[in-house]
Design an enzyme around this catalytic site. Structure first.
Site, PDB file in Angstrom:
ATOM      1  N   ARG A 158       0.817  -1.204   0.000  1.00 55.15           N
ATOM      2  CA  ARG A 158       0.000   0.000   0.000  1.00 55.15           C
ATOM      3  C   ARG A 158       0.851   1.254   0.000  1.00 55.15           C
ATOM      4  O   ARG A 158       0.574   2.209  -0.726  1.00 55.15           O
ATOM      5  CB  ARG A 158      -0.897  -0.007   1.234  1.00 55.15           C
ATOM      6  CG  ARG A 158      -1.405   1.373   1.636  1.00 55.15           C
ATOM      7  CD  ARG A 158      -2.587   1.288   2.542  1.00 55.15           C
ATOM      8  NE  ARG A 158      -3.545   0.346   2.044  1.00 55.15           N
ATOM      9  CZ  ARG A 158      -4.323  -0.416   2.831  1.00 55.15           C
ATOM     10  NH1 ARG A 158      -4.233  -0.313   4.141  1.00 55.15           N
ATOM     11  NH2 ARG A 158      -5.184  -1.249   2.303  1.00 55.15           N
ATOM     12  N   TYR A 159       1.849   1.296   0.858  1.00 50.40           N
ATOM     13  CA  TYR A 159       2.700   2.475   0.993  1.00 50.40           C
ATOM     14  C   TYR A 159       3.893   2.335   0.049  1.00 50.40           C
ATOM     15  O   TYR A 159       4.254   1.228  -0.344  1.00 50.40           O
ATOM     16  CB  TYR A 159       3.195   2.594   2.433  1.00 50.40           C
ATOM     17  CG  TYR A 159       2.089   2.681   3.456  1.00 50.40           C
ATOM     18  CD1 TYR A 159       1.369   3.861   3.628  1.00 50.40           C
ATOM     19  CD2 TYR A 159       1.758   1.583   4.240  1.00 50.40           C
ATOM     20  CE1 TYR A 159       0.367   3.941   4.571  1.00 50.40           C
ATOM     21  CE2 TYR A 159       0.756   1.652   5.185  1.00 50.40           C
ATOM     22  CZ  TYR A 159       0.056   2.835   5.358  1.00 50.40           C
ATOM     23  OH  TYR A 159      -0.943   2.912   6.283  1.00 50.40           O
ATOM     24  N   ARG A 162       7.183   0.141   1.786  1.00 48.66           N
ATOM     25  CA  ARG A 162       7.091  -1.002   2.688  1.00 48.66           C
ATOM     26  C   ARG A 162       5.898  -1.880   2.355  1.00 48.66           C
ATOM     27  O   ARG A 162       4.911  -1.401   1.795  1.00 48.66           O
ATOM     28  CB  ARG A 162       7.032  -0.551   4.150  1.00 48.66           C
ATOM     29  CG  ARG A 162       5.923   0.434   4.469  1.00 48.66           C
ATOM     30  CD  ARG A 162       6.407   1.350   5.597  1.00 48.66           C
ATOM     31  NE  ARG A 162       5.343   2.185   6.128  1.00 48.66           N
ATOM     32  CZ  ARG A 162       4.958   3.347   5.592  1.00 48.66           C
ATOM     33  NH1 ARG A 162       5.518   3.778   4.480  1.00 48.66           N
ATOM     34  NH2 ARG A 162       4.008   4.056   6.166  1.00 48.66           N
ATOM     35  N   CYS A 171      -3.738 -17.556  15.340  1.00 48.78           N
ATOM     36  CA  CYS A 171      -3.322 -16.706  16.451  1.00 48.78           C
ATOM     37  C   CYS A 171      -3.362 -17.550  17.723  1.00 48.78           C
ATOM     38  O   CYS A 171      -4.004 -18.594  17.762  1.00 48.78           O
ATOM     39  CB  CYS A 171      -4.248 -15.509  16.592  1.00 48.78           C
ATOM     40  SG  CYS A 171      -4.012 -14.296  15.268  1.00 48.78           S
ATOM     41  N   CYS A 175      -8.909 -12.233  19.015  1.00 53.71           N
ATOM     42  CA  CYS A 175      -9.527 -10.989  19.465  1.00 53.71           C
ATOM     43  C   CYS A 175     -10.874 -10.864  18.761  1.00 53.71           C
ATOM     44  O   CYS A 175     -10.948 -10.960  17.528  1.00 53.71           O
ATOM     45  CB  CYS A 175      -8.681  -9.787  19.064  1.00 53.71           C
ATOM     46  SG  CYS A 175      -6.949  -9.900  19.531  1.00 53.71           S
ATOM     47  N   CYS A 178     -11.053  -8.401  15.774  1.00 55.10           N
ATOM     48  CA  CYS A 178      -9.980  -8.585  14.780  1.00 55.10           C
ATOM     49  C   CYS A 178     -10.287  -7.869  13.470  1.00 55.10           C
ATOM     50  O   CYS A 178     -11.361  -8.027  12.891  1.00 55.10           O
ATOM     51  CB  CYS A 178      -9.795 -10.074  14.506  1.00 55.10           C
ATOM     52  SG  CYS A 178      -8.525 -10.409  13.257  1.00 55.10           S
ATOM     53  N   ARG A 180      -8.813  -8.536  10.740  1.00 53.61           N
ATOM     54  CA  ARG A 180      -8.667  -9.506   9.633  1.00 53.61           C
ATOM     55  C   ARG A 180      -9.501 -10.755   9.869  1.00 53.61           C
ATOM     56  O   ARG A 180      -9.121 -11.846   9.468  1.00 53.61           O
ATOM     57  CB  ARG A 180      -7.203  -9.914   9.458  1.00 53.61           C
ATOM     58  CG  ARG A 180      -6.339  -8.772   9.076  1.00 53.61           C
ATOM     59  CD  ARG A 180      -5.063  -9.132   8.369  1.00 53.61           C
ATOM     60  NE  ARG A 180      -4.352  -7.890   8.163  1.00 53.61           N
ATOM     61  CZ  ARG A 180      -3.366  -7.478   8.949  1.00 53.61           C
ATOM     62  NH1 ARG A 180      -2.899  -8.251   9.903  1.00 53.61           N
ATOM     63  NH2 ARG A 180      -2.808  -6.310   8.752  1.00 53.61           N
ATOM     64  N   ASP A 339     -11.334  -0.531  13.789  1.00 50.74           N
ATOM     65  CA  ASP A 339     -11.801  -0.599  12.400  1.00 50.74           C
ATOM     66  C   ASP A 339     -13.263  -1.058  12.343  1.00 50.74           C
ATOM     67  O   ASP A 339     -13.670  -1.904  13.139  1.00 50.74           O
ATOM     68  CB  ASP A 339     -10.943  -1.591  11.598  1.00 50.74           C
ATOM     69  CG  ASP A 339      -9.511  -1.102  11.413  1.00 50.74           C
ATOM     70  OD1 ASP A 339      -9.320   0.131  11.317  1.00 50.74           O
ATOM     71  OD2 ASP A 339      -8.600  -1.940  11.369  1.00 50.74           O
ATOM     72  N   ASP A 376      -7.059   3.748  10.459  1.00 48.86           N
ATOM     73  CA  ASP A 376      -6.678   3.112   9.199  1.00 48.86           C
ATOM     74  C   ASP A 376      -7.847   3.388   8.260  1.00 48.86           C
ATOM     75  O   ASP A 376      -8.913   2.768   8.368  1.00 48.86           O
ATOM     76  CB  ASP A 376      -6.430   1.608   9.405  1.00 48.86           C
ATOM     77  CG  ASP A 376      -5.397   1.082   8.420  1.00 48.86           C
ATOM     78  OD1 ASP A 376      -5.294   1.660   7.322  1.00 48.86           O
ATOM     79  OD2 ASP A 376      -4.713   0.093   8.748  1.00 48.86           O
ATOM     80  N   LYS A 383      -2.962   4.349   7.379  1.00 49.83           N
ATOM     81  CA  LYS A 383      -2.973   4.906   8.729  1.00 49.83           C
ATOM     82  C   LYS A 383      -2.876   6.419   8.680  1.00 49.83           C
ATOM     83  O   LYS A 383      -1.926   6.962   8.145  1.00 49.83           O
ATOM     84  CB  LYS A 383      -1.799   4.334   9.526  1.00 49.83           C
ATOM     85  CG  LYS A 383      -1.872   2.828   9.685  1.00 49.83           C
ATOM     86  CD  LYS A 383      -0.648   2.306  10.422  1.00 49.83           C
ATOM     87  CE  LYS A 383      -0.665   0.806  10.525  1.00 49.83           C
ATOM     88  NZ  LYS A 383      -0.345   0.138   9.238  1.00 49.83           N
TER      89      LYS A 383
HETATM   90  C1  LIG Z   1       0.432  -0.805   9.045  1.00 50.95           C
HETATM   91  C2  LIG Z   1       0.866  -1.192   7.713  1.00 50.95           C
HETATM   92  C3  LIG Z   1       2.209  -1.054   7.336  1.00 50.95           C
HETATM   93  C4  LIG Z   1       3.262  -0.485   8.246  1.00 50.95           C
HETATM   94  O1  LIG Z   1       2.988   0.860   8.539  1.00 50.95           O
HETATM   95  P1  LIG Z   1       3.922   1.743   9.509  1.00 50.95           P
HETATM   96  O2  LIG Z   1       3.182   3.002   9.711  1.00 50.95           O
HETATM   97  O3  LIG Z   1       5.219   1.917   8.762  1.00 50.95           O
HETATM   98  O4  LIG Z   1       4.126   0.937  10.759  1.00 50.95           O
HETATM   99  C5  LIG Z   1       2.551  -1.423   6.058  1.00 50.95           C
HETATM  100  N1  LIG Z   1       1.634  -1.890   5.179  1.00 50.95           N
HETATM  101  C6  LIG Z   1       0.334  -2.014   5.514  1.00 50.95           C
HETATM  102  C7  LIG Z   1      -0.630  -2.512   4.500  1.00 50.95           C
HETATM  103  C8  LIG Z   1      -0.088  -1.682   6.798  1.00 50.95           C
HETATM  104  O5  LIG Z   1      -1.380  -1.822   7.135  1.00 50.95           O
END
Ligand SMILES: *Cc1c(COP(=O)(O)O)cnc(C)c1O
Length: 414
Positions: A158-159, A162, A171, A175, A178, A180, A339, A376, A383
């Site tokens: 997504r980002y 990362r 798990c 929870c 959850c 997911r 969420d 989120d 986020k």
């Molecule tokens: C939370 C998350 C991350 C990591 O986010 P950070 O803000 O760097 O901790 C990476 N990818 C996805 C899809 C996430 O939900």
């Protein structure tokens, strides 16, 4: 892969040799006696009785064996009836709602519950309620839009720099809120080693990705061998600078945290671990030992907390939780707005309440104890910080702000 991690023991020995013989060793922070305030934070609500370890027929050896804990998890109405005075909503939850989302609770976690109080914060997180069958019109299967960003099975990109890799669908305990629940516990995700090669091949083709987050399902339930293979495979990609993990094992199953597990993370190059905690009562002596093992092993700890109605939605509870974590070398990282997952509306608070809680924490305790409050964003926005606004007016020549204590100040704008 040769990493600086493998050279660490040498460095530790050098330090040990050069330090003076009359240095007084620091007592491990985790093992200090609790202050009165901390004792109160850990006690059950007044007048209620804890289930306690004695409710389970286990030797010390069995109790501290994580595999015993996993194979003796509470799953059925009968299992819970044996140790708890169940409410009608819980009985219906354990009869019907459990078919929608898997139930499982470690005996260790169950021992922390109040047996005669269905509102117990430890209990409500894992014992299903019939309220889970109610879906509000705004509830979604996949609120964070992860499926849309899933590039290979279990790999969410997504980002820009990362990715998130879902290691398994299991798990230690489940929870009820959850995020997911659509994926977790239903066996559809498939074997991690089969998915790993596809995920790693995708990351190899994305040179801007430098950070892999392994979460799940809980990666710390995998064997050391499988974990090492996953971490090493991602670390073998030249542009991957870091691998980190997210886990709730330290709170649901602290017995799993062994020096060998921590060495597996550290020596293969996974230096960061985000742990999930909701309430100060979760920080037990067993958990403190587990966190000390992780921190002593050289893995940096952060925490994630979900804001939950009736469980931790007040500033005092969260402040105590974050202070307890900080005292155990865990840096609070995120507070999540819950969420809007199907059947979780009974857990949600308003965003306004969350903002007000953060306002009552920031400035009133160590800055290190204050995480970032995020939503989120539904639909895949990611986020998004929603911390309180301290700027009252942003003029051309000055910024007027309200400080933590509520007083107004101005700062000249250039
Ligand atoms: C939370 C998350 C991350 C990591 O986010 P950070 O803000 O760097 O901790 C990476 N990818 C996805 C899809 C996430 O939900």
């Amino acid at each position: 892969m040769e990493t600086s991690a493998q050279r660490l023991p040498v460095v530790v020995e050098e330090v040990a040799e050069t330090s003076g013989a009359d240095d007084v060793p620091e007592p491990p922070g985790a093992l200090r006696p609790l202050t009165a305030v901390q004792e109160v934070a850990r006690a059950p609500a007044s007048g209620h009785r804890l289930v306690g370890r004695a409710a389970f027929d286990a030797t010390d050896e069995q109790w501290s064996d994580w595999r015993w804990q996993m194979s003796h998890r509470l799953r059925s109405l009968q299992d819970f009836q044996r140790i708890l005075e169940l409410s009608g909503e819980e009985i219906d939850g354990l009869t019907i709602a459990c078919n929608k989302f898997v139930v499982g609770v470690t005996p260790y976690w169950a021992s922390l519950m109040e047996r005669d109080n269905a509102e117990c914060p430890i209990r409500r997180q894992v014992v299903p309620s019939v309220k889970e069958l109610y879906c509000s019109p705004t509830d979604m299967e996949d609120p964070c839009g992860e499926d849309h960003d899933m590039k290979t099975p279990g790999l969410v990109h997504r980002y820009p720099d990362r990715v998130l890799f879902l290691s398994s669908d299991k798990c230690a305990s489940y929870c009820r809120y959850c995020t997911r629940s659509r994926l977790v516990g239903n066996g559809e995700l498939g074997s991690v080693l089969q998915r790993l090669e596809l995920a790693a091949a995708y990351v190899e083709g994305q040179p801007q990705v430098r950070d892999v987050l392994i979460s799940g399902g809980d990666p710390l339930l995998l064997s050391e061998t499988v974990l090492a293979r996953i971490i090493r495979r991602f670390r073998s990609i030249p542009h991957i600078e870091m691998v980190r993990l997210g886990s709730r094992v330290p709170s649901y199953l602290p017995q799993r945290i062994t020096p060998r597990l921590v060495r597996t993370l550290r020596s293969n190059g996974a230096f960061y671990l985000s742990v999930h905690f909701s309430h100060p009562r979760e920080v037990t002596p067993e958990v403190e030992r587990a966190l000390a093992t992780i921190a002593d092993g050289g893995v940096v700890l952060g925490s994630q907390t979900v804001l939950l109605r009736g469980i931790n939605d007040d500033a005092e509870t969260l402040k105590r939780l974050w202070q307890r974590l900080l005292a155990n070398r865990v840096r609070p990282y995120y507070l999540y707005q819950c969420d809007p997952v199907m059947g979780t509306s009974h857990f949600r608070t308003s965003v306004a309440a969350g903002v007000e809680i953060m306002r009552r924490v920031r400035g009133f305790t160590s800055g290190y104890a204050v995480p970032t409050y995020v939503i989120d964003a539904p639909g895949g926005g990611g986020k998004t910080p929603v911390n309180s606004d301290y700027i009252v007016e942003h003029g051309a020549d000055k910024v007027t702000m309200r400080n933590w204590a509520g007083n107004l100040y101005a700062y000249p704008e250039i």
